[in-house]
Design an enzyme around this catalytic site. Structure first.
Site, PDB file in Angstrom:
ATOM      1  N   THR A 356       0.821  -1.208   0.000  1.00 17.84           N
ATOM      2  CA  THR A 356       0.000   0.000   0.000  1.00 17.84           C
ATOM      3  C   THR A 356       0.860   1.266   0.000  1.00 17.84           C
ATOM      4  O   THR A 356       1.945   1.271   0.560  1.00 17.84           O
ATOM      5  CB  THR A 356      -0.881   0.002   1.269  1.00 17.84           C
ATOM      6  OG1 THR A 356      -1.630  -1.195   1.285  1.00 17.84           O
ATOM      7  CG2 THR A 356      -1.783   1.198   1.327  1.00 17.84           C
ATOM      8  N   VAL A 357       0.320   2.329  -0.625  1.00 20.97           N
ATOM      9  CA  VAL A 357       0.971   3.640  -0.549  1.00 20.97           C
ATOM     10  C   VAL A 357      -0.010   4.621   0.056  1.00 20.97           C
ATOM     11  O   VAL A 357      -1.215   4.580  -0.207  1.00 20.97           O
ATOM     12  CB  VAL A 357       1.450   4.145  -1.927  1.00 20.97           C
ATOM     13  CG1 VAL A 357       2.600   3.291  -2.436  1.00 20.97           C
ATOM     14  CG2 VAL A 357       0.319   4.191  -2.944  1.00 20.97           C
TER      15      VAL A 357
END
Length: 537
Positions: A356-357
């Site tokens: 995830t970012v």
């Protein structure tokens, strides 16, 4: 606000909080942060900058997110907070029985079975159409540039890429995974630090999304390629599933913590876990951060919240209790009263029914965006759609194969989702955007960010640099190697099974942007555990 902006830095760090007045972008990759800032300087707003940064991250940090993943956003604009759920649904023709007939007792991590409809492109388009100032063709240009011309791989990215390649090389031997290796390991290995990587297919896909406002992804040429690849390989995802997708505007949920409103996206996201933990913790006083009592109560609260989350969270219209039930003061007190002096084995309660970012952006018009995007488990399913560069997510792995569970796999349903953006306000005014990506670490990271900020008056950089902890299961808690050793020993004496981690990789990666309500000055912090950068103007 001033108190935790100005707090001195109590932890070793090579950087201080960043201050600016015209605009700010905080994320885990310098090139993506700069791309967002460039859009602000061209006249775009914080929403345009968030979309540009998110799209750029699919190129410059493919180990954590991609075009084939999901996204969520909290957007403060014109005095109001808006929530966007950009997660996709399970294919209509998948079922627990179908998965079992295919020989699986649980939903696999890789291949077509865990693939759900990608929601990120639809989220970009929806945000742009409702709140953006610049056309999507201009906003996605930095991402298209890096996908076309390439970029030098950064150190943390290289490490994660190499690790993912090793896992995939050992496990993904079927021909259906060939396109992943052709796209992300064209030289028969992961790219090295400083090596240029590009993807012309990725660039063309981004260009198509930009020119059609994502319509081609769900009802056009790209949709045909995705659905065709699925059909050729016995996948469940169909053209009809893609055409039915629509990002959903939702009403954010909150708890009031010591005079501040802490906001999250409602289920199917796990933000409610962070809110429930804070709802439990607000009944205690915490005079100091580095104390056994503080950490013990944090551990116990997050355990209770996760026990409830794993039992009750799924797509909201499938839940057997409401978010209001879980976040009520009465239920918070019931759960709080279970916390004693010793570590407990967490069990779910029953509320009274009624790889995830993460990025944050802000501009000089008062707009602020908290945005998160992921393929799940790094590169996701291991599938790349031929000729597109699209790495498909494996978010369906979170569904339960127990037909009686609220999060049971069902066609057309959204699963329990780990990625969550956070937002903080006070007296109906924005304080700012925050988030900590990283699977089930995320709500735990949110709790630590909020307490470090409000209870212990740390500035954004100090908040993120502080040693982190995470509950894993039962009574097991993992702490970073910088965590005070004497406190770890004392917590073990209370019955916690404390593990000391030598690597920081599992403790999430966070970003914060706060805004001073009187001066409008922005103050940001970025993640020291990765290649994080605050780009400011």
């Amino acid at each position: 606000m001033d108190s935790f902006n100005q707090q001195s830095h109590p932890y070793p760090s090579t950087r201080n909080a960043t201050y600016a007045s015209n605009g700010m972008v905080a994320t885990s990759q310098p090139l993506a942060s700069q791309a967002g800032l460039d859009i602000l300087k061209k006249g775009g707003n914080a929403i345009d900058a968030a979309i540009a940064t998110a799209a750029c991250l699919t190129v410059v940090e493919p180990t954590s997110n991609g075009i084939g993943g999901d996204a969520f956003a909290l957007v403060w604009t014109k005095g109001e907070l808006h929530g966007l759920n950009g997660s996709g649904r399970a294919p209509q023709n998948i079922s627990i029985d179908a998965v079992k007939e295919a020989g699986h007792d649980e939903i696999p991590k890789y291949g077509w079975t865990p693939v759900t409809v990608p929601g990120a492109p639809g989220a970009w388009a929806e945000l742009s159409e409702r709140f953006g100032k610049l056309p999507l063709t201009e906003v996605l240009q930095p991402a298209i540039h890096y996908a076309t011309e390439g970029f030098p791989v950064s150190p943390t990215l290289s490490r994660f890429w190499k690790k993912a390649y090793g896992v995939f090389k050992a496990n993904l031997t079927d021909n259906v995974f060939t396109h992943w290796f052709e796209t992300f390991a064209p030289k028969g290995r992961a790219p090295k630090v400083g090596e240029i990587w590009s993807s012309l297919d990725h660039a063309e896909t981004l260009r198509s999304i930009a020119e059609t406002n994502a319509a081609s992804f769900y009802r056009g040429e790209l949709a045909d390629k995705i659905a065709g690849f699925s059909k050729e390989n016995g996948g469940y995802l169909s053209a009809e599933d893609l055409a039915a997708h629509k990002a959903e505007w939702v009403k954010p949920i909150k708890v009031n913590y010591r005079g501040y409103d802490v906001w999250e996206i409602p289920p199917n996201g796990q933000g409610i876990v962070a809110l429930q933990a804070l709802n439990i913790l607000k009944g205690f006083d915490f005079p100091e951060k580095e104390s056994v009592d503080t950490y013990h109560k944090q551990f116990e609260a997050i355990k209770l919240a996760f026990a409830d989350g794993h039992k009750h969270i799924t797509e909201e219209n499938h839940m057997r209790c409401t978010t209001d039930d879980i976040l009520s003061d009465e239920y918070g007190e019931l759960r709080r009263n279970l916390i004693g002096d010793e570590a407990m084995q967490p069990e779910a309660g029953e509320p009274a029914l009624s790889g995830t970012v993460y990025l944050a952006t802000a501009d000089n018009e008062g707009n602020m965006v908290s945005f998160i995007q992921s393929n799940y488990m790094g590169f996701g399913s291991g599938l790349v759609v031929p000729g597109t560069g699209i790495a498909l997510q494996n978010r369906g792995h979170n569904f339960s194969m127990d037909k009686d569970h609220v999060n049971a796999l069902r066609g057309g349903k959204k699963t329990y989702h780990t990625i969550i953006p956070g937002f903080l306000s006070k007296d109906s005014q924005p304080v700012g955007a925050f988030g900590v990506m990283g699977g089930f670490m995320q709500p735990q990271g949110h709790v630590q960010v909020i307490m470090n900020t409000i209870d212990f008056a740390l500035n954004p950089q100090a908040t993120l640099d502080a040693p982190r902890w995470q509950w894993l299961k039962d009574k097991t808690v993992e702490v970073e190697h910088r965590f005070p050793h004497h406190l770890a020993q004392a917590l073990a004496e209370k019955g916690h099974d404390v593990k000391i981690a030598l690597e920081p990789n599992s403790f999430g990666r966070g970003q914060i942007i706060w805004r001073d309500p009187e001066t409008g000055v922005l103050v940001g912090g970025t993640e020291s555990r990765t290649d994080g950068t605050v780009a400011a103007w």
